[in-house]
Design an enzyme around this catalytic site. Structure first.
Site, PDB file in Angstrom:
ATOM      1  N   LYS A 113      -2.151  -1.486  -3.708  1.00  0.00           N
ATOM      2  CA  LYS A 113      -2.858  -0.391  -3.867  1.00  0.00           C
ATOM      3  C   LYS A 113      -2.049   1.106  -4.085  1.00  0.00           C
ATOM      4  CE  LYS A 113      -5.856   1.986  -0.634  1.00  0.00           C
ATOM      5  NZ  LYS A 113      -6.387   2.209   0.840  1.00  0.00           N
ATOM      6  N   LYS A 159       0.833  -1.160   0.030  1.00  0.00           N
ATOM      7  CA  LYS A 159       0.017  -0.017  -0.076  1.00  0.00           C
ATOM      8  C   LYS A 159       0.796   1.152   0.131  1.00  0.00           C
ATOM      9  CE  LYS A 159      -3.641   2.411   2.446  1.00  0.00           C
ATOM     10  NZ  LYS A 159      -4.618   2.391   3.762  1.00  0.00           N
TER      11      LYS A 159
END
Ligand code: PBG
Length: 334
Positions: free
Chosen positions: A259, A206
């Site tokens: 992400k 992330k």
């Protein structure tokens, strides 16, 4: 018949265009197919009754009160969507420095999960594990007096949050906080509490991304000071993503996630090659809003751009895509 004169052509053995000549031929050789089974729908729940509020920076996305959320989930389930990812909008009055509300057994997330699993037991409910919706400062972890995000004390809270979500009936928990060691700690705690069947969708790679802006509007969760760069990853790094993935797998992740998605297709591709676990990609809020904004201006063909974008994520290697377009796409694929 073609009117091209063979005598003026080169003597080509391979002519890739042969396989692109008709729709049927193109269908036969298509390498990537987007289906409704690939989609996970992120949804926002707020307190109250009979209300839905559009998120201004995410046209077509709403915060729902539980009663209306259940109706919406019923609909998307009927469209064939298998899973939702739940995000709560927590009122300021319930926030504190350490996110205590996050593991309240009667908290908004816990109540919502119970209600969903009672009304629509077949849909997979994935809950977010991070402090930001619950903390006054908007960070994903506990902050000390110098503004440092404390790792291990945060993991202790994340563990309580994950167990309380499992207790409420979550099928999978999804730690999105990027603290070190949280996947292992959560796995051990879930197992010890008897939730061996509850899975972990790990936000493994992330990034500290500017594409999360509209989501932070949706939850009113933008950090009150500083940024998230001491825990989320540097956009310039790829090897580090593989390191994070490896750790999360060793610690017990069932699905690993990259992400954001669109600016990180190379990472999705590398992660897919590095693991046999399912790989998820999060088509985040800013990616959604850019398409919506351009479409509202009449600058792009919205439906085609959505399908092309999500197909690119699958082609890169994503088995699953979290996307705010899930319902629209399910309708397009009907
Ligand atoms: C927070 C969290 C964020 C998103 C999902 N979980 C934002 C952040 O890290 O600040 C972003 C999702 C999106 O932008 O769609 N733990």
């Amino acid at each position: 018949m073609s009117s091209e004169n063979p005598t003026t052509n080169q003597n080509l053995t391979q002519r890739p265009r042969r396989l692109r000549r008709t729709t049927a031929l193109r269908n036969m050789v298509r390498e990537t197919t987007l289906t409704v089974d690939d989609l996970i729908y992120p949804m926002f729940v707020m307190e109250g009754e009979d209300q839905k509020m559009e998120i201004s920076s995410m046209p077509g996305c709403y915060r729902y009160t539980l009663d209306l959320l259940l109706k919406e989930i019923q609909q998307v389930h009927e469209l064939g969507i298998n899973a939702i990812a739940l995000f709560p909008v927590i009122p300021e009055a319930k926030k504190d420095d350490v996110g205590t509300e996050s593991y309240n057994p009667d908290g908004l997330v816990q109540k919502t999960v119970k209600a969903i699993k009672t009304a629509i037991p077949d849909i997979v409910v994935i809950t977010d594990v991070a402090l930001d919706p619950f903390s006054t400062h908007g960070h994903d972890g506990i902050v000390d007096e110098n503004g440092v995000i404390l790792n291990d004390p945060t993991v202790e809270v994340l563990v309580k949050m994950a167990v309380s979500q499992a207790e409420a009936g979550a099928d999978m928990v999804a730690p999105s906080d990027m603290m070190d060691g949280r996947i292992g700690a959560i796995r051990r705690a879930l197992d010890a509490a008897g939730y061996i069947h509850v899975g972990i969708l790990a936000y493994s790679a992330k990034y500290a991304s500017s594409y999360y802006g509209p989501f932070r509007d949706a939850l009113d969760s933008a950090p009150k000071f500083g940024d998230k760069k001491t825990y989320q990853m540097d956009a310039a790094n790829a090897k580090e993503a593989l390191k994070e993935i490896e750790l999360d797998i060793a610690e017990g992740a069932d699905i690993v996630m990259v992400k954001p998605a669109l600016a990180y297709l190379d990472i999705i591709c590398q992660v897919k090659l590095a693991t046999n676990l399912p790989v998820a990609a999060y088509n985040v809020s800013g990616e959604y809003s850019m398409i919506k904004a351009a479409a509202q201006q009449g600058w792009i063909d919205e439906k085609k751009v959505i399908l092309e974008t999500l197909t690119s994520m699958k082609r890169a290697g994503a088995d699953l895509i979290l996307t705010y377009f899930a319902k629209e796409v399910a309708l397009m694929l009907l």
